[in-house]
Design a protein around this motif. Structure first.
Motif, PDB file in Angstrom:
ATOM      1  N   HIS A 122       0.824  -1.210   0.000  1.00 43.53           N
ATOM      2  CA  HIS A 122       0.000   0.000   0.000  1.00 43.53           C
ATOM      3  C   HIS A 122       0.859   1.261   0.000  1.00 43.53           C
ATOM      4  O   HIS A 122       0.524   2.236  -0.684  1.00 43.53           O
ATOM      5  N   LEU A 143      -6.334   4.766   4.059  1.00 47.02           N
ATOM      6  CA  LEU A 143      -7.532   4.807   3.222  1.00 47.02           C
ATOM      7  C   LEU A 143      -7.484   3.711   2.168  1.00 47.02           C
ATOM      8  O   LEU A 143      -8.508   3.092   1.845  1.00 47.02           O
ATOM      9  N   SER A 144      -6.310   3.458   1.624  1.00 48.42           N
ATOM     10  CA  SER A 144      -6.142   2.360   0.676  1.00 48.42           C
ATOM     11  C   SER A 144      -6.361   1.021   1.365  1.00 48.42           C
ATOM     12  O   SER A 144      -7.018   0.118   0.841  1.00 48.42           O
ATOM     13  N   THR A 183     -10.130   0.488   2.157  1.00 47.34           N
ATOM     14  CA  THR A 183     -10.896   0.163   0.950  1.00 47.34           C
ATOM     15  C   THR A 183     -10.689  -1.296   0.566  1.00 47.34           C
ATOM     16  O   THR A 183     -11.649  -2.017   0.265  1.00 47.34           O
ATOM     17  N   GLU A 184      -9.447  -1.746   0.590  1.00 46.63           N
ATOM     18  CA  GLU A 184      -9.160  -3.137   0.255  1.00 46.63           C
ATOM     19  C   GLU A 184      -9.830  -4.092   1.236  1.00 46.63           C
ATOM     20  O   GLU A 184     -10.395  -5.124   0.837  1.00 46.63           O
ATOM     21  N   GLY A 192      -8.983   2.902  -3.970  1.00 49.13           N
ATOM     22  CA  GLY A 192      -8.504   3.157  -2.624  1.00 49.13           C
ATOM     23  C   GLY A 192      -7.170   3.875  -2.632  1.00 49.13           C
ATOM     24  O   GLY A 192      -6.941   4.809  -1.852  1.00 49.13           O
ATOM     25  N   SER A 193      -6.271   3.459  -3.506  1.00 49.36           N
ATOM     26  CA  SER A 193      -4.972   4.113  -3.614  1.00 49.36           C
ATOM     27  C   SER A 193      -5.131   5.543  -4.138  1.00 49.36           C
ATOM     28  O   SER A 193      -4.409   6.456  -3.722  1.00 49.36           O
ATOM     29  N   THR A 226     -14.341   5.444   2.159  1.00 49.79           N
ATOM     30  CA  THR A 226     -13.864   4.113   1.759  1.00 49.79           C
ATOM     31  C   THR A 226     -15.013   3.117   1.704  1.00 49.79           C
ATOM     32  O   THR A 226     -14.978   2.166   0.922  1.00 49.79           O
ATOM     33  N   ALA A 275     -15.922   0.851  -1.560  1.00 49.05           N
ATOM     34  CA  ALA A 275     -15.966  -0.611  -1.420  1.00 49.05           C
ATOM     35  C   ALA A 275     -17.375  -1.178  -1.484  1.00 49.05           C
ATOM     36  O   ALA A 275     -17.558  -2.387  -1.343  1.00 49.05           O
TER      37      ALA A 275
END
Length: 351
Positions: free
Chosen positions: A23, A50-51, A54-55, A87-88, A184, A188
């Motif tokens: 990440h 945040l990434s 989301t994942e 997310g990224s 997020t 998602a």
């Protein structure tokens, strides 16, 4: 790179470090791919949460790619989150907006390079460019960066008001983090997580704001600069109590999330956040070591896929050996206990 979440190889298991690196490097390369090489300077340890969030919520893992050699991982390639991942991209947007805000704050305060009338002009132009770039990319993923810029503006007003209690001064940061965390859930497609994420973001924002004040306290006093602890007359003991309460609440909020994968989220928002608090309030001892920003920072800027210098002393050194690259995460004993780990990785951690 800046932020409070800095996992260290001495207490983190291999699975956490590998996932965190995917990440972190993914965020750095997303900034480069979408906003140019200079934008990589905005890479933020905390923004990558945040990434991660989301994942962890999505019904399938994000797209990955193989990144080229980089100085900060011993000039080795790595598996990272792809720059097209939403997310990224959200992490990149938040990082750009935060970095631009910091530059503007320094300019207003007349502090550092950004505060210089002529020499600071290019840096101020970079901040303007990053703000516009964040707005454009945020719009493409349905996020409104005005909540971030409004928080920064409100922060300045509150600090100028005077006579306010410390919890009032942390509110803008809390609200900005809450909005980003909650988004997020939208990315998602898990809207039922939004309220818990908003609470988690609010508490994380409070912790980050307080720790920033604690770490800057002595320097701010020496330079006569504004610090919320000094301005409100809040003792370190009371600040520690506020941080501990927020860490506890953050853990409860994370526990209530519906996640496909919990391990990295809990490692960062529970374990690493608590370590960040311990680190900020511990007595820090400076140990001699290589300068990171001038050496590894420059190497990072010119590498990541371009070439692998044969002269590098870090050529065969693993990225996770961060202490020899000038990292400070091992400078306190509170940081180097083994993490509680219930994953299937081959590490020495025990539940």
């Amino acid at each position: 790179m800046f932020g409070i979440l800095r996992p260290c190889a001495d207490h983190s298991c291999a699975a956490v470090l590998s996932a965190w690196r995917a990440h972190l490097c993914g965020l750095c390369l997303t900034l480069r791919d979408r906003h140019g090489q200079v934008a990589r300077a905005a890479t933020n340890y905390d923004g990558l949460v945040l990434s991660v969030l989301t994942e962890a919520q999505a019904d399938r893992p994000p797209a990955h790619r193989t990144a080229g050699p980089c100085a900060l991982r011993g000039f080795r390639s790595a598996d990272v989150i792809a720059s097209r991942d939403q997310g990224s991209r959200l992490a990149a947007v938040a990082s750009l907006a935060l970095a631009a805000g910091k530059i503007r704050d320094h300019a207003v305060d007349g502090d550092g390079p950004a505060g210089r009338r002529f020499a600071g002009a290019p840096l101020r132009r970079v901040a303007t460019s990053w703000t516009a770039a964040a707005e454009r990319d945020a719009a493409s993923i349905g996020f409104d960066t005005r909540v971030l810029t409004a928080a920064a503006e409100r922060q300045a007003v509150l600090e100028a008001t005077g006579g306010l209690p410390l919890p009032r001064l942390t509110e803008p940061t809390e609200e900005a983090a809450a909005a980003a965390f909650a988004h997020t859930a939208i990315l998602a497609s898990t809207p039922h997580n939004a309220e818990n994420l908003r609470e988690a973001g609010r508490l994380f924002g409070r912790i980050a704001h307080l720790l920033d004040a604690v770490e800057d306290l002595e320097d701010d006093r020496a330079r006569g600069r504004y610090n919320p602890l000094t301005a409100t007359g809040t003792s370190l003991a009371e600040t520690r109590r506020l941080c501990d309460d927020a860490v506890h609440g953050l853990g409860l909020a994370v526990r209530g999330l519906d996640l496909r994968e919990r391990h990295l989220v809990e490692a960062l928002l529970a374990g690493e956040t608590r370590r960040a608090v311990d680190r900020a309030f511990a007595v820090r001892h400076t140990r001699p070591g290589p300068v990171r920003s001038a050496g590894a920072g420059l190497l990072t800027f010119v590498t990541c896929g371009l070439y692998r210098p044969p002269w590098s002393s870090h050529r065969d050194e693993p990225w996770t050996d961060r202490c020899r690259l000038g990292g400070d995460c091992c400078d306190c004993s509170a940081c180097c206990d083994c993490c509680p780990c219930d994953c299937d990785c081959d590490c020495d951690c025990s539940p």
